[in-house]
Design an enzyme around this catalytic site. Structure first.
Site, PDB file in Angstrom:
ATOM      1  N   HIS A  84       0.831  -1.197   0.000  1.00  0.00           N
ATOM      2  CA  HIS A  84       0.000   0.000   0.000  1.00  0.00           C
ATOM      3  C   HIS A  84       0.867   1.250   0.000  1.00  0.00           C
ATOM      4  O   HIS A  84       1.996   1.248   0.474  1.00  0.00           O
ATOM      5  CB  HIS A  84      -0.898   0.026   1.240  1.00  0.00           C
ATOM      6  CG  HIS A  84      -1.942  -1.033   1.232  1.00  0.00           C
ATOM      7  ND1 HIS A  84      -3.061  -0.966   0.451  1.00  0.00           N
ATOM      8  CD2 HIS A  84      -2.033  -2.198   1.910  1.00  0.00           C
ATOM      9  CE1 HIS A  84      -3.811  -2.028   0.659  1.00  0.00           C
ATOM     10  NE2 HIS A  84      -3.198  -2.802   1.536  1.00  0.00           N
ATOM     11  N   SER A 114      10.804 -22.192   6.191  1.00  0.00           N
ATOM     12  CA  SER A 114       9.423 -22.051   6.636  1.00  0.00           C
ATOM     13  C   SER A 114       9.157 -20.679   7.266  1.00  0.00           C
ATOM     14  O   SER A 114      10.015 -20.101   7.906  1.00  0.00           O
ATOM     15  CB  SER A 114       9.128 -23.152   7.662  1.00  0.00           C
ATOM     16  OG  SER A 114       7.801 -23.086   8.084  1.00  0.00           O
ATOM     17  N   ALA A 132      14.576 -19.839   8.152  1.00  0.00           N
ATOM     18  CA  ALA A 132      13.187 -19.865   8.614  1.00  0.00           C
ATOM     19  C   ALA A 132      12.844 -18.618   9.411  1.00  0.00           C
ATOM     20  O   ALA A 132      13.641 -18.142  10.214  1.00  0.00           O
ATOM     21  CB  ALA A 132      12.954 -21.109   9.463  1.00  0.00           C
ATOM     22  N   LYS A 138      15.260  -6.676   1.293  1.00  0.00           N
ATOM     23  CA  LYS A 138      16.289  -6.202   0.355  1.00  0.00           C
ATOM     24  C   LYS A 138      16.825  -7.387  -0.433  1.00  0.00           C
ATOM     25  O   LYS A 138      16.667  -8.538  -0.040  1.00  0.00           O
ATOM     26  CB  LYS A 138      17.422  -5.523   1.116  1.00  0.00           C
ATOM     27  CG  LYS A 138      16.955  -4.268   1.808  1.00  0.00           C
ATOM     28  CD  LYS A 138      18.097  -3.510   2.405  1.00  0.00           C
ATOM     29  CE  LYS A 138      17.490  -2.232   2.951  1.00  0.00           C
ATOM     30  NZ  LYS A 138      18.222  -1.499   3.836  1.00  0.00           N
TER      31      LYS A 138
END
Length: 169
Positions: A84, A114, A132, A138
């Protein structure tokens, strides 16, 4: 017998869930746990050869997502290619109706652990590993191991060994 029935029912449910959805490219060798994963805007998603995407994945292809050959995406990974508008000139709080889209590129032979979140505009280079629970905001260099929030490089894989293995394919 139960496995055959289960497999058949799984294919039927997958067919009906995805019958009107078409990926930009979905290689037939890709292994995707589609039943409990989500692929909004899948017409902008490219999934190459021998890709594995685990359960409960969310790949939002609004800005485009490319997943390179041999990449493994563990369960519960989220990849966003839109966000947004929340800059100084917004029409509503906390953000306005403008979506900012940016393509996500994931290279060849990448391993994404995960519960990783990948944000819009990120490129993850060939051979990289994302630990995980990391949040990738970046670009990730070739053969880098990144972990944390925000994801930071903690070490590099042996690039020469990676090249040698890659040439054998």
């Amino acid at each position: 017998m139960f496995n055959k029935i289960s497999s058949f029912l799984f294919r039927i449910v997958n067919f009906y869930k995805y019958k009107n959805k078409h990926f930009k490219l979905l290689d037939k060798t890709a292994n995707i746990k589609k039943l409990n994963s989500q692929f909004p805007n899948c017409e902008n998603i490219v999934i190459s050869k021998n890709v594995h995407i685990g359960n409960h994945a969310l790949l939002d292809g609004a800005g485009g997502i490319t997943v390179g050959e041999g990449t493994i995406i563990a369960p519960n990974v989220t990849i966003y290619s839109r966000s947004h508008n929340f800059s100084d000139n917004i029409a509503a709080l906390p953000f306005d109706d403008i979506s900012i889209i940016a393509k996500v590129n994931i290279g060849n032979y990448v391993w994404i652990g995960s519960h990783v979140i990948i944000l819009p505009g990120v490129t993850i280079a060939d051979g990289a590993i994302v630990g995980a629970g990391s949040v990738v905001s970046k670009d990730v260099p070739k053969c880098a191991l990144v972990v944390g929030n925000p994801a930071k490089v903690v070490k590099y894989r042996n690039i020469e060994q990676f090249r040698a293995l890659n040439q054998d394919r």
